[in-house]
Every structure is written in C-alpha cells, then in structure tokens.
Write a protein that holds these residues in place. Structure first.
Motif, PDB file in Angstrom:
ATOM      1  N   ASN A   1       0.825  -1.217   0.000  1.00 29.54           N
ATOM      2  CA  ASN A   1       0.000   0.000   0.000  1.00 29.54           C
ATOM      3  C   ASN A   1       0.857   1.264   0.000  1.00 29.54           C
ATOM      4  N   LEU A   2       1.890   1.242  -0.836  1.00 27.78           N
ATOM      5  CA  LEU A   2       2.767   2.395  -1.008  1.00 27.78           C
ATOM      6  C   LEU A   2       2.517   3.010  -2.380  1.00 27.78           C
ATOM      7  N   PRO A   3       2.687   4.325  -2.512  1.00 27.71           N
ATOM      8  CA  PRO A   3       2.440   4.976  -3.806  1.00 27.71           C
ATOM      9  C   PRO A   3       3.383   4.469  -4.893  1.00 27.71           C
ATOM     10  N   GLU A   4       2.821   4.246  -6.064  1.00 25.66           N
ATOM     11  CA  GLU A   4       3.613   3.704  -7.171  1.00 25.66           C
ATOM     12  C   GLU A   4       4.269   4.792  -8.015  1.00 25.66           C
ATOM     13  N   ASP A   5       3.799   6.035  -7.873  1.00 25.18           N
ATOM     14  CA  ASP A   5       4.267   7.114  -8.743  1.00 25.18           C
ATOM     15  C   ASP A   5       5.202   8.084  -8.032  1.00 25.18           C
ATOM     16  N   LYS A   6       5.776   7.669  -6.906  1.00 25.43           N
ATOM     17  CA  LYS A   6       6.664   8.549  -6.147  1.00 25.43           C
ATOM     18  C   LYS A   6       8.067   7.944  -6.032  1.00 25.43           C
ATOM     19  N   THR A   7       9.055   8.809  -5.849  1.00 24.24           N
ATOM     20  CA  THR A   7      10.391   8.354  -5.487  1.00 24.24           C
ATOM     21  C   THR A   7      10.406   8.149  -3.981  1.00 24.24           C
ATOM     22  N   LEU A   8      10.705   6.928  -3.565  1.00 24.66           N
ATOM     23  CA  LEU A   8      10.624   6.592  -2.150  1.00 24.66           C
ATOM     24  C   LEU A   8      12.003   6.470  -1.512  1.00 24.66           C
ATOM     25  N   PHE A   9      12.234   7.284  -0.482  1.00 24.84           N
ATOM     26  CA  PHE A   9      13.414   7.171   0.359  1.00 24.84           C
ATOM     27  C   PHE A   9      13.001   6.373   1.595  1.00 24.84           C
ATOM     28  N   LEU A  10      13.755   5.357   1.932  1.00 22.28           N
ATOM     29  CA  LEU A  10      13.378   4.476   3.030  1.00 22.28           C
ATOM     30  C   LEU A  10      14.353   4.587   4.195  1.00 22.28           C
TER      31      LEU A  10
ATOM     32  N   TYR B   1      10.094  -4.142   1.957  1.00 19.57           N
ATOM     33  CA  TYR B   1      10.185  -2.677   2.017  1.00 19.57           C
ATOM     34  C   TYR B   1      11.455  -2.178   1.345  1.00 19.57           C
ATOM     35  N   LEU B   2      12.554  -2.908   1.536  1.00 26.68           N
ATOM     36  CA  LEU B   2      13.799  -2.507   0.878  1.00 26.68           C
ATOM     37  C   LEU B   2      13.655  -2.547  -0.642  1.00 26.68           C
ATOM     38  N   ALA B   3      13.132  -3.640  -1.156  1.00 29.89           N
ATOM     39  CA  ALA B   3      13.028  -3.804  -2.606  1.00 29.89           C
ATOM     40  C   ALA B   3      12.011  -2.858  -3.223  1.00 29.89           C
ATOM     41  N   SER B   4      11.095  -2.328  -2.406  1.00 26.25           N
ATOM     42  CA  SER B   4      10.089  -1.402  -2.932  1.00 26.25           C
ATOM     43  C   SER B   4      10.604   0.030  -3.006  1.00 26.25           C
ATOM     44  N   ALA B   5      11.729   0.307  -2.354  1.00 28.52           N
ATOM     45  CA  ALA B   5      12.247   1.675  -2.259  1.00 28.52           C
ATOM     46  C   ALA B   5      13.147   2.029  -3.444  1.00 28.52           C
ATOM     47  N   ASP B   6      13.383   3.321  -3.594  1.00 28.26           N
ATOM     48  CA  ASP B   6      14.349   3.797  -4.591  1.00 28.26           C
ATOM     49  C   ASP B   6      15.712   4.024  -3.956  1.00 28.26           C
ATOM     50  N   PHE B   7      15.706   4.413  -2.677  1.00 27.76           N
ATOM     51  CA  PHE B   7      16.956   4.642  -1.946  1.00 27.76           C
ATOM     52  C   PHE B   7      16.769   4.250  -0.481  1.00 27.76           C
ATOM     53  N   LEU B   8      17.805   3.661   0.108  1.00 32.88           N
ATOM     54  CA  LEU B   8      17.840   3.455   1.549  1.00 32.88           C
ATOM     55  C   LEU B   8      18.623   4.597   2.180  1.00 32.88           C
ATOM     56  N   CYS B   9      18.128   5.133   3.294  1.00 27.60           N
ATOM     57  CA  CYS B   9      18.828   6.205   4.001  1.00 27.60           C
ATOM     58  C   CYS B   9      19.318   5.687   5.353  1.00 27.60           C
ATOM     59  N   LEU B  10      20.600   5.857   5.617  1.00 34.67           N
ATOM     60  CA  LEU B  10      21.198   5.446   6.889  1.00 34.67           C
ATOM     61  C   LEU B  10      21.968   6.640   7.461  1.00 34.67           C
TER      62      LEU B  10
END
Length: 402
Positions: free
Chosen positions: A212-221, A290-299
């Motif tokens: 249930n995450l938006p498909e049309d956005k760049t996602l930072f996780l 969640y990792l595979a659904s993201a565009d970038f991981l932030c640490l």
C-alpha cells in the motif's frame, strides 16, 4: 569439528524474536560444521528499581532450546544510570558459575564473545580463570561509544589485551582496537554476511501495491530504531530542506523506538507530515519487501559497526545514502559512486546534499552487487577459532613439558 560457546547479549528469545538476528545467522552457519551453544546473559535489577523505569526485563529460563540451539540465560546485576563502570565486574560474577558448569558438561574448545563491554571484559576474565581460549568480537558502539568513557575504556583495553584474539566487523573498528591495546597480529576484520536468498531484487511496483505504497513517487526508506545514534532526526531535517524542490518524493519510515514522541513532534514542527509515511515496526520477513520497494535506503547514523541493512539494501538492488561511518565506506567502495553516496555524520546540510544529488544521478537498476553470504562470514570466524584452539593446545603441551 569445534565445540564453540558464543557469548552475547544480542540474541533472539521468546520475547524479542528479532533481537540480534545477525548473531543468530552466525550461530546457524557455525553450527553446520561445529557444535555451538549460546550464553545470552540477561540484566537483572532489584524490584524497587524496576518500578521506577518504564521497561523491565522479562524473565527467561536459565537454559532452553531456541530454534534448535541450546541457549543459557544467566543473570547479572545492573543499576541503571549509575555504577556502569562496575558492569563488567558484575557481568563476570553473573556468568562465571554458568560458564563453569558448561565447562564440566559441554566443555567448549573456545569461547567467542560478541560486544566488548560489559560482555567482553566479564567473559575474558571468566575464560582465563577456566582455562578456555577466548576470542572477542567488536561490533560497533561497544568500541565507538563505550570506549569514550575512561572507566569503560580501561576494562575494554584489558579485555583486548587478555583475549587470545580480537575480531572486528570493520577495518575502522580493527584499527581502533589496536589503538586501545590489541596486538595487531592478533586482530582481524571479518565483515557481516548477507542472506542473498532473502534479500534480492523483486518487482518494485507489485511490492508497492502489496504494501500500500504509492507507485508514482520516489521513495526514500529509513528502516531502524528511533534512537539517537541512528540519526533519524538528522534525516528528517535534511529531507525537509529538499522535499519542496522534489515534490514527487516521499520518505518512508519503518521502525519504532524511544524517540517516537520527539520524532513526531519534529515532523509536526517542520510541517512535513504529508511527506512522510510512518509504517511502524514490521516483522523481519517484511524488511526485504520494504527494501526492494524503495528507490533509496537512508542510513543517517552517527556511528555504526557493520550495518547489515546496507548489505541487504544493496542485495535488493537499491542504492544507499549513508553517513560515512563504520564499515559503510568499505561496503560502498568510497572511490566510486555506483552503489551509493555518503555524508559526514551528524550533518543535516551534508545529508540534504546527498539526497538532492541522488535524484540527479543516473543509477543502474538494479545495482550489480556481490557480497559474501553468512556462511562465508561464519567460515572465516571458524577458521580463526580453530587456529586459536590449535595454538592454545600447543602452548599447554609445551607448558606441561617444562
């Protein structure tokens, strides 16, 4: 085949099934070719102190079988906020009788203790008294943070000096242990492995539908605990600086922790609640999704050892935006920028810059990333343990002939 006794405060149990998952991975892999038992000590405090704090420690059985591994749970006294310089000594008194009994029954060839204080000091002293070779394992904050306190540093230095060998999960940590007194020829860097069967590239859009995450956005996780050293506040402040310029992006936050109230207040103050999706804590099997659904991981961590989340993200094909801490430069190969970008730790402006830069770069999708698995990491540990056992036996033989 070795008989290994692994001592750690970071190990799953019936109340905390996700605690120290990475340690459990090592134990499982070591167990394929060796016998392994675990000692996972539990802090104990008087009832009148427990009533004054929000979270007490739930009682665990003295010994049990957890996921096919025999686990011992001795207790050691702690007094929150005061007397921490005593924790190493209290840890020793808490585990010594358990280790003595284990020697008379299981009789381990070697002890591998993970986390330097109080675990490392208490275990090294007990192992020396029982005549069992011991190898320490530095993981991150046990050196980066604990060693900054003079009293704790004193005990850590003794543990490093008295241990038969010292393993660190990053080259940076290994160098710090040497500066603290570990003999350079008795140290090694063995980084964590990754479960490549679990963490791999998947259908990003399908995952977003499922989650249930938006498909049309760049996602930072962000995925982790809400505590100071993980730097979530820094990430939120950095994202607030760039979100208006990149209106088609969102920050997805997975996790929870003691700073939840402060984090929610910060988001409200910065007026970016509509730009952040708070998921809450998820089960370990959901993390790969969640990792595979993201565009970038932030640490944005202030300090780290060998953060598994970086390896897991790269294995799913997702680049990493991280503070330059712990083993991260070694993971990302700091001379290149094809796996991710780094900022100096504890800098909102620098993290904002790498977020902005990431959105203007051309990234290979999915990333090409090859890393050792947990079995390979555990085999490297086992090789060192075997060498130490052999050397110890030779020394005992020579000593008996004198």
């Amino acid at each position: 085949m070795l008989k290994v006794l692994l001592v750690t405060n970071l190990y799953p149990n019936q109340f905390e099934p996700t605690r120290g998952i990475f340690t459990e991975q090592i134990v499982k892999c070591l167990s394929k070719n060796n016998e392994v038992e675990v000692v996972a000590p539990v802090p104990w405090m008087p009832s009148f102190i427990q009533k004054t704090i929000k979270k007490g420690h739930k009682p665990l059985p003295k010994a049990c079988t957890y996921n096919d591994v025999k686990v011992h749970h001795p207790t050691y006294v702690v007094i929150p906020k005061i007397g921490r310089w005593l924790y190493g000594i209290l840890f020793f008194f808490g585990i010594f009788n358990t280790l003595r009994k284990i020697k008379s029954t299981y009789n381990p060839d070697v002890i591998n203790v993970h986390w330097m204080y109080p675990d490392g000091f208490g275990t090294v002293v007990a192992a020396k008294l029982l005549g069992i070779p011991v190898v320490t394992h530095s993981l991150g904050c046990d050196i980066n943070e604990s060693a900054t306190y003079p009293s704790r540093r004193f005990f850590i230095k003794l543990a490093l000096k008295w241990a038969n060998f010292n393993i660190s999960v990053s080259e940076e940590l290994r160098k710090k242990t040497i500066r603290l007194g570990a003999a350079s020829n008795l140290t090694a860097t063995i980084m964590n492995g990754v479960n490549s069967d679990l963490f791999q590239s998947k259908d990003k859009m399908q995952l977003r539908k499922d989650l249930n995450l938006p498909e049309d956005k760049t996602l930072f996780l962000y995925a982790g605990n809400f505590n100071i050293e993980k730097g979530l506040e820094i990430l939120i402040r950095a994202y607030s600086q760039v979100h208006k310029k990149y209106s088609d992006s969102l920050l997805v936050v997975v996790g929870s922790g003691p700073l939840e109230k402060q984090i929610y207040q910060l988001v409200a103050e910065l007026n970016i609640a509509q730009k952040i999706i708070f998921v809450g804590r998820v089960t370990h099997d959901k993390v790969p999704e969640y990792l595979a659904s993201a565009d970038f991981l932030c640490l944005p961590s202030l300090r780290e050892g060998c953060p598994n989340i970086v390896l897991e993200s790269l294995s799913t094909g997702v680049p990493v935006l991280s503070s330059k801490v712990g083993a991260v430069p070694e993971m990302l190969n700091s001379q290149k920028h094809d796996l991710g970008l780094m900022a100096e730790p504890n800098s909102v402006d620098e993290f904002a810059k790498i977020i902005e830069r990431s959105l203007s770069m051309e990234w290979q999708r999915p990333l090409k990333f090859d890393w050792m698995n947990w079995q390979e990491s555990a085999d490297s540990i086992a090789s060192i343990l075997a060498d130490i056992v052999t050397l110890s036996r030779k020394q005992k033989l020579l000593s008996s002939k004198k």
